[in-house]
Design a protein around this motif. Sequence first.
Motif, PDB file in Angstrom:
ATOM      1  N   HIS B 108      10.662 -32.474  47.451  1.00 43.53           N
ATOM      2  CA  HIS B 108      10.699 -31.041  47.139  1.00 43.53           C
ATOM      3  C   HIS B 108      11.492 -30.759  45.856  1.00 43.53           C
ATOM      4  CE1 HIS B 108      14.353 -31.763  49.441  1.00 43.53           C
ATOM      5  NE2 HIS B 108      14.868 -30.689  48.898  1.00 43.53           N
ATOM      6  N   PHE B 111       9.084 -30.823  43.193  1.00 43.14           N
ATOM      7  CA  PHE B 111       8.129 -29.719  43.233  1.00 43.14           C
ATOM      8  C   PHE B 111       8.788 -28.361  42.965  1.00 43.14           C
ATOM      9  CE2 PHE B 111       4.691 -31.874  46.051  1.00 43.14           C
ATOM     10  CZ  PHE B 111       4.469 -32.778  45.032  1.00 43.14           C
ATOM     11  N   ARG B 117       2.730 -29.743  38.762  1.00 46.05           N
ATOM     12  CA  ARG B 117       2.876 -30.970  39.548  1.00 46.05           C
ATOM     13  C   ARG B 117       2.169 -32.155  38.878  1.00 46.05           C
ATOM     14  NH1 ARG B 117       2.149 -29.189  45.892  1.00 46.05           N
ATOM     15  NH2 ARG B 117       3.981 -27.844  46.004  1.00 46.05           N
ATOM     16  N   ARG B 274      -2.493 -29.762  45.922  1.00 48.20           N
ATOM     17  CA  ARG B 274      -2.715 -29.254  47.282  1.00 48.20           C
ATOM     18  C   ARG B 274      -1.710 -29.803  48.293  1.00 48.20           C
ATOM     19  NH1 ARG B 274      -6.570 -28.645  44.311  1.00 48.20           N
ATOM     20  NH2 ARG B 274      -8.216 -27.108  44.586  1.00 48.20           N
ATOM     21  N   GLU B 276       1.289 -30.266  50.556  1.00 49.60           N
ATOM     22  CA  GLU B 276       2.247 -29.346  51.175  1.00 49.60           C
ATOM     23  C   GLU B 276       3.412 -30.141  51.737  1.00 49.60           C
ATOM     24  OE1 GLU B 276       0.861 -26.050  53.484  1.00 49.60           O
ATOM     25  OE2 GLU B 276      -1.211 -26.519  52.988  1.00 49.60           O
ATOM     26  N   LEU B 277       4.603 -29.619  51.537  1.00 51.39           N
ATOM     27  CA  LEU B 277       5.799 -30.282  52.048  1.00 51.39           C
ATOM     28  C   LEU B 277       6.370 -29.478  53.197  1.00 51.39           C
ATOM     29  CD1 LEU B 277       7.640 -31.379  48.796  1.00 51.39           C
ATOM     30  CD2 LEU B 277       6.251 -32.740  50.316  1.00 51.39           C
ATOM     31  N   ALA B 278       6.165 -29.973  54.389  1.00 48.69           N
ATOM     32  CA  ALA B 278       6.638 -29.226  55.560  1.00 48.69           C
ATOM     33  C   ALA B 278       7.686 -30.025  56.304  1.00 48.69           C
ATOM     34  CB  ALA B 278       5.461 -28.909  56.464  1.00 48.69           C
ATOM     35  N   TYR B 279       8.286 -31.019  55.620  1.00 49.06           N
ATOM     36  CA  TYR B 279       9.193 -31.884  56.362  1.00 49.06           C
ATOM     37  C   TYR B 279      10.497 -31.214  56.757  1.00 49.06           C
ATOM     38  CZ  TYR B 279      10.819 -32.914  51.549  1.00 49.06           C
ATOM     39  OH  TYR B 279      11.244 -32.843  50.264  1.00 49.06           O
ATOM     40  N   SER B 280      10.759 -30.056  56.143  1.00 48.31           N
ATOM     41  CA  SER B 280      12.036 -29.422  56.469  1.00 48.31           C
ATOM     42  C   SER B 280      12.008 -28.639  57.761  1.00 48.31           C
ATOM     43  CB  SER B 280      12.474 -28.524  55.324  1.00 48.31           C
ATOM     44  OG  SER B 280      11.387 -27.844  54.801  1.00 48.31           O
ATOM     45  N   GLY B 281      10.863 -28.576  58.427  1.00 48.43           N
ATOM     46  CA  GLY B 281      10.805 -27.884  59.713  1.00 48.43           C
ATOM     47  C   GLY B 281      10.871 -26.382  59.544  1.00 48.43           C
TER      48      GLY B 281
END
Lengths: 318, 282
Positions: B108, B111, B117, B274, B276-281
């Motif tokens: 992140h 990004f 990107r 495209r 997506e970084l959703a690792y942070s919950g």
Amino acid sequence: MTAARAQEPVIVVDGVSKFYGDVLGVSDVSLRLGRGVTGLVGPNGSGKTTLMNLLAGLIRPDEGRITVLGLSPDQPERLMRRLGYCTQVDAFPAGSTGRGFVVHWLVASGVAPRQARRLADRAIARVGLLDDADRRIAGYSKGMRQRIKLAQAIAHEPDVLILDEPLGGLDPLARAEVIGVFRDLAADGCTLLVSSHILHEVDLVADTVVLMNEGYVVAEGSVRSVRAELTTHPLQVLVRCSHAGRVASQLVARDDVVELRMHADRGGFVVSSRDADRLHLDLERIMLEQGATVETIVPADEDIQAIYDYLVSGAGGS
Amino acid sequence: MSDGRGPLLPAPSLRLRLAQAAAIARLELRHVLLSRRAASVSLLAALPLVPWVLAAIYGTPGRASLGEDLVGFSHFVDGAVLRLFLLLGCMLAFAGLVRREIENRTLHYAFLIPVRREVTMAGRWAASAAAVATIFSSSTVLALALACLPHGRPAVTAHFLHGPGLAQAAGFVAVIVLATATWGAVFLALGLLARRPVGWGLLVFVLELLRPMLPLALKRLTISWWLTGFLPLRSQVKAVVGIPAPPPSPLAAAIVLGAVLAVAALVVAWRVRRLELAYSGG
């Protein structure tokens, strides 16, 4: 900055939904956030981080539209020049020093190395970490790591700053310092969106609040206006005065008063009323009649914690 | 909307994008060279030196001419360096370039930089390519020196100072650079497309290893086949085993490798935009 421009919403979220497979992130969220400091409050899993990640473009909405300063999060090249995001992710590039971490970000953004070092030092000094700037982040305490992330997020002096749990891991002194930084940034014209589970501290710094629960926005506005909408919950007022017993006895007879608890020292009481305006008027009249000297009259549940408890803890809703 | 604060960062432009890509590449290069991955790549690059060190120590001088040995070296570069060790090195360096950072929860930061990107990925690809190409070029030049060593100083001096030796060495380095750039882009794209890029990487690896046995139509599916078009001793390189085929012309090879690079770059750009970084919950 003109008055009209100051009224323009900085962050616009229109009907935004985000799902992670079958799991709901946020659902049909619509917000218009203006300048100043907005607190984003809700329990774990309520969608706060999802909403912040959507605003920063780290994830994309399944439905709806987002703009920040009129820019779409799909345009990081333009948006991130004016947006800073301090995530709650406690991970850093291996081997980074505090200063290197901030300088790296600025240089990669296109800032000349010398200016990057100057900007980095200014940001690091602002979060009170200059003495430790050349130490490796791996050796930092949790609070120091939080502060270096904050330094990175503010190093380019963004117009909008998104802070996900920025007070986590900070000791009380550091918390007070960081809240001071938020206030300074807000005073400088920066728009802040701050999420925190330390509601009392959000209360100290936020002009408006957005309360989220299970992916939905359940309330939005100033703390007072949100509280006023919770008509099913009588307003609680804390009163400390002389002749408190006599004043209290006058109040309990009123039909809008639903509860009155005397303090153990009988020097005050907490009264709950369904009609806040009438209660305040009558309190003044009764105190005058009884010759009571007022020490304190303050709302006892007109804060984020109380609103949060009412809205989120299943205690009811508006 | 502006309130007069004005962004400190420069406005987007082509020049800025190039400067950003260069800055990211510079910053990443230092990071890559100090990483454990670089140590693994260096180990892979050192392995092709082993037979030449042994030959230099135990070899019988005078059994073959320098020219014949260099033809053998060219076979060696194609068979061992390009299709085995460099291929593995590129797989190691590029396939996990993005996924590793997702696992480390640090992507992140990249990004959130006010950079496209694609520009970030170009900078990172360039940094890894520079690191891998430098490591393998060094080992290949060293192997070339070791291959020449048994022929004695006069022959080697004559070959390098008065003959085609330096041009040949530069040719080998150029092939290494081109191979790294192309395989790097391919593995970067595979790493972004596939959840487990190792499977696809192994498929590429097996195809490249078996290339000499493949008919021409299938040889053309391998990158190393097109790279042979640039080997400095290509006209003298003949298949030792398998199905012989004339090497491609440099022009055809340049067109095909350029197309592979362009397609890989487009895939990376499309995929990374495209991502997506959703690792942070939440």
